[in-house]
Scaffold this active site. Structure first.
Site, PDB file in Angstrom:
ATOM      1  N   HIS A 120      10.941  50.573  23.308  1.00 46.08           N
ATOM      2  CA  HIS A 120      10.380  49.658  24.295  1.00 46.08           C
ATOM      3  C   HIS A 120      11.508  49.148  25.202  1.00 46.08           C
ATOM      4  CE1 HIS A 120       8.890  45.712  25.732  1.00 46.08           C
ATOM      5  NE2 HIS A 120       7.692  46.265  25.651  1.00 46.08           N
ATOM      6  N   PRO A 121      11.215  48.771  26.448  1.00 44.35           N
ATOM      7  CA  PRO A 121      12.275  48.334  27.366  1.00 44.35           C
ATOM      8  C   PRO A 121      13.105  47.140  26.902  1.00 44.35           C
ATOM      9  CG  PRO A 121      10.327  48.902  28.616  1.00 44.35           C
ATOM     10  CD  PRO A 121       9.930  48.968  27.164  1.00 44.35           C
ATOM     11  N   ARG A 122      12.617  46.351  25.935  1.00 46.01           N
ATOM     12  CA  ARG A 122      13.436  45.246  25.429  1.00 46.01           C
ATOM     13  C   ARG A 122      14.439  45.700  24.372  1.00 46.01           C
ATOM     14  NH1 ARG A 122      11.655  39.400  23.736  1.00 46.01           N
ATOM     15  NH2 ARG A 122      13.923  39.406  23.456  1.00 46.01           N
ATOM     16  N   LYS A 123      14.366  46.958  23.978  1.00 52.72           N
ATOM     17  CA  LYS A 123      15.299  47.470  22.982  1.00 52.72           C
ATOM     18  C   LYS A 123      16.580  47.969  23.656  1.00 52.72           C
ATOM     19  CE  LYS A 123      12.238  46.590  19.832  1.00 52.72           C
ATOM     20  NZ  LYS A 123      11.172  45.994  20.631  1.00 52.72           N
ATOM     21  N   SER A 124      17.590  48.289  22.848  1.00 51.50           N
ATOM     22  CA  SER A 124      18.890  48.682  23.401  1.00 51.50           C
ATOM     23  C   SER A 124      18.790  49.948  24.234  1.00 51.50           C
ATOM     24  CB  SER A 124      19.906  48.873  22.271  1.00 51.50           C
ATOM     25  OG  SER A 124      20.086  47.678  21.559  1.00 51.50           O
TER      26      SER A 124
END
Length: 383
Positions: free
Chosen positions: A182-186
């Site tokens: 997901h875009p909030r992951k690294s």
């Protein structure tokens, strides 16, 4: 002199021209669904995390569901999950018709309380899903030492790509593991996930389940002598396949993973140094026996020392353009689970404290020095 207001996002994906160029190949070739790019992404991910098998999926949620389904977990079975986690960790258990059994968490690490989890094991327990929350690996050895040998450990490694526990990578610590992109992951592929395991029999079942239950994959069928024949279907499966567009982006992102983590680790260290004199704010530490992946920098607002409540502090930071979030939520306090299982907010005191007092502050690879300084100044100004 008044400092100009800045906008500092809680997270931003670090993508650019290389990712844009990477999607050219699948677009031009016409192979857009799961294909050679996904296969290459899986291979590189498994090599990096030192596991034998990796299967790309549409999300971490579907990877977790796939793991439970491949282990045959269903009605009458129990799966232990931490009470402080993203709701998907518990939801996937219900998808299988099994029962989620909540365990409390440690308010210091935010990870599952091993002793509490082990106390909830029954003869119906078939699996446990420890979460490596925010990139810090759970104490897998302590869990394994106290669990019956038949109970599967499925790592929820949504936040933990590149994380290590006692010099071993997340993804190969338990029986299976699920990651998120997901875009909030690294690293990100937009949406997307990965299921890893060192058990080839398990992975073979999961691979079939990922593709509707087909006996052979689309790639195998198209590469075979009679691609016009449809495969046999001997099990009820799902459509959890990643696209080659995502796989192409994932390959580029994966090359940046270690650099991303090192950069985040340096800024996490800087945050700890710059905020150490804020008596009401506890910062997360680097583990002594592993490597934090720093998916997020989640602090703890001490309700007995803070000049305002956690939510009021978040409001004040928001007015200055600084995005914050609660670390995550206590699932037992969400209406659906509280009502379904008649749960009280005080049933899991550690999770309740984390739900009410954790605060993630901005940490991502597109932040600049002035962004970090602005966040620190704003926190100091609160009192």
């Amino acid at each position: 002199m008044t400092e100009d207001k800045r906008i500092v996002h809680i997270a931003l994906p670090s993508t650019g021209e290389p990712e844009w160029e990477a999607v050219r190949d699948p677009i031009m070739s016409g192979w857009l669904t799961q294909g050679p790019k996904v296969a290459a992404f899986e291979k590189r991910f498994s090599e990096m995390h030192q596991v034998q098998n990796a299967l790309a999926t549409t999300s971490c949620t579907t990877a977790l569901h796939l793991a439970l389904a491949a282990y045959g977990i269903g009605p009458g079975d129990e799966v232990i999950v931490p009470a402080f986690t993203w709701v998907a960790t518990a939801n996937v258990v219900l998808y299988c018709g099994a029962t989620p059994v909540f365990a409390d968490v440690d308010p210091i690490t935010f990870n599952i309380d091993v002793n509490d989890a082990l106390s909830r094991v029954t003869d119906k327990t078939k699996a446990i899903i420890p979460v490596h929350l925010f990139g810090l690996c759970a104490d897998i050895d302590a869990l394994r030492a106290g669990l019956p040998t038949h109970v599967k450990i499925i790592e929820d490694a949504a936040c933990a790509a590149g994380a290590q526990y006692k010099k071993q990578y997340a993804g190969g610590l338990g029986d299976a593991a699920a990651f998120s992109f997901h875009p909030r992951k690294s690293i990100t592929t937009g949406e997307g996930g990965m299921l890893t395991s060192n058990d080839t029999t398990f992975s073979d079942i999961a691979e079939k389940l990922r593709n509707h239950g087909a006996e052979i994959s689309e790639e195998q069928r198209h590469a075979g002598p009679r691609p016009y024949l449809l495969p046999d279907f001997n099990m009820l499966g799902f459509n959890y396949r990643m696209t080659d567009l995502q796989g192409a982006v994932g390959l580029v992102q994966l090359d940046k993973l270690h650099g991303f983590i090192e950069q985040r680790a340096e800024w996490a260290k800087w945050y700890r140094s710059e905020l150490k004199d804020v008596s009401w704010l506890r910062c997360p530490e680097e583990p002594e026996n592993g490597k934090h992946a720093w998916q997020a920098f989640v602090t703890y607002v001490d309700p007995d020392k803070a000049p305002f409540s956690r939510n009021e502090i978040m409001d004040k930071l928001q007015t200055k353009g600084i995005a914050t979030r609660p670390g995550t939520h206590a699932v037992h306090m969400l209406d659906y689970y509280a009502n379904k299982y008649n749960l009280s907010v005080n049933d899991f005191p550690g999770a309740k404290l984390c739900d009410e007092n954790t605060m993630a502050i901005p940490l991502h690879n597109r932040m600049e020095l002035e962004d970090f300084k602005y966040v620190v100044r704003a926190i100091h100004e609160i009192g």
